[in-house]
Design a protein around this motif. Structure first.
Motif, PDB file in Angstrom:
ATOM      1  N   ALA A   2       8.521  27.752  54.748  1.00  0.00           N
ATOM      2  CA  ALA A   2      10.218  28.168  54.412  1.00  0.00           C
ATOM      3  C   ALA A   2      10.877  27.144  54.032  1.00  0.00           C
ATOM      4  CB  ALA A   2      10.373  29.236  55.545  1.00  0.00           C
ATOM      5  N   CYS A   3      11.823  27.262  53.190  1.00  0.00           N
ATOM      6  CA  CYS A   3      12.785  26.545  52.710  1.00  0.00           C
ATOM      7  C   CYS A   3      13.754  26.181  53.837  1.00  0.00           C
ATOM      8  CB  CYS A   3      13.692  27.107  51.657  1.00  0.00           C
ATOM      9  SG  CYS A   3      15.115  26.223  51.142  1.00  0.00           S
ATOM     10  N   PRO A   4      13.804  25.038  54.051  1.00  0.00           N
ATOM     11  CA  PRO A   4      14.621  24.508  55.061  1.00  0.00           C
ATOM     12  C   PRO A   4      16.153  24.837  55.348  1.00  0.00           C
ATOM     13  CG  PRO A   4      14.207  22.615  54.011  1.00  0.00           C
ATOM     14  CD  PRO A   4      13.459  23.649  53.471  1.00  0.00           C
ATOM     15  N   ILE A   5      16.609  25.434  53.913  1.00  0.00           N
ATOM     16  CA  ILE A   5      18.135  25.750  53.751  1.00  0.00           C
ATOM     17  C   ILE A   5      18.270  27.164  54.021  1.00  0.00           C
ATOM     18  CG2 ILE A   5      20.012  25.582  52.077  1.00  0.00           C
ATOM     19  CD1 ILE A   5      19.160  22.892  53.270  1.00  0.00           C
ATOM     20  N   CYS A   6      17.505  27.997  53.294  1.00  0.00           N
ATOM     21  CA  CYS A   6      17.477  29.366  53.334  1.00  0.00           C
ATOM     22  C   CYS A   6      16.646  30.182  54.001  1.00  0.00           C
ATOM     23  CB  CYS A   6      17.958  29.637  51.947  1.00  0.00           C
ATOM     24  SG  CYS A   6      16.584  29.887  50.722  1.00  0.00           S
ATOM     25  N   ASP A   7      15.742  29.584  54.285  1.00  0.00           N
ATOM     26  CA  ASP A   7      14.278  30.102  54.668  1.00  0.00           C
ATOM     27  C   ASP A   7      13.524  31.118  53.803  1.00  0.00           C
ATOM     28  OD1 ASP A   7      14.412  29.445  57.269  1.00  0.00           O
ATOM     29  OD2 ASP A   7      15.504  30.970  58.263  1.00  0.00           O
ATOM     30  N   GLY A   8      13.942  30.894  52.465  1.00  0.00           N
ATOM     31  CA  GLY A   8      13.111  31.519  51.230  1.00  0.00           C
ATOM     32  C   GLY A   8      11.752  30.953  51.272  1.00  0.00           C
ATOM     33  N   GLU A   9      10.985  31.403  50.301  1.00  0.00           N
ATOM     34  CA  GLU A   9       9.802  31.077  50.129  1.00  0.00           C
ATOM     35  C   GLU A   9       9.770  29.883  49.118  1.00  0.00           C
ATOM     36  OE1 GLU A   9       5.745  32.693  47.814  1.00  0.00           O
ATOM     37  OE2 GLU A   9       7.004  33.875  48.508  1.00  0.00           O
TER      38      GLU A   9
END
Length: 60
Positions: A2-9
């Motif tokens: 997951a993206c460490p900034i927004c938890d997106g894919e």
């Protein structure tokens, strides 16, 4: 992952981030000092290093 900034894919193009925006947000945090690496050095370490440089640059 997951993206460490927004938890997106995560997008392989911007890995480990999901987008250029999140990569830029992360870079801005580093540049602003929001992220920091802890140190055990005394606060006057720069002064001590400068003094050592002066001693080492003197002719013998």
């Amino acid at each position: 992952m997951a993206c460490p900034i927004c938890d997106g894919e995560t997008d392989p193009k911007y890995r480990p981030f999901c987008s250029k925006r999140c990569a830029d947000v992360d870079l801005a945090k580093w540049m602003s000092g929001s992220y920091a690496v802890p140190s055990n050095d005394p606060e006057d370490a720069e002064q001590v290093l400068e003094e050592l440089d002066k001693k080492n640059s003197r002719p013998h």
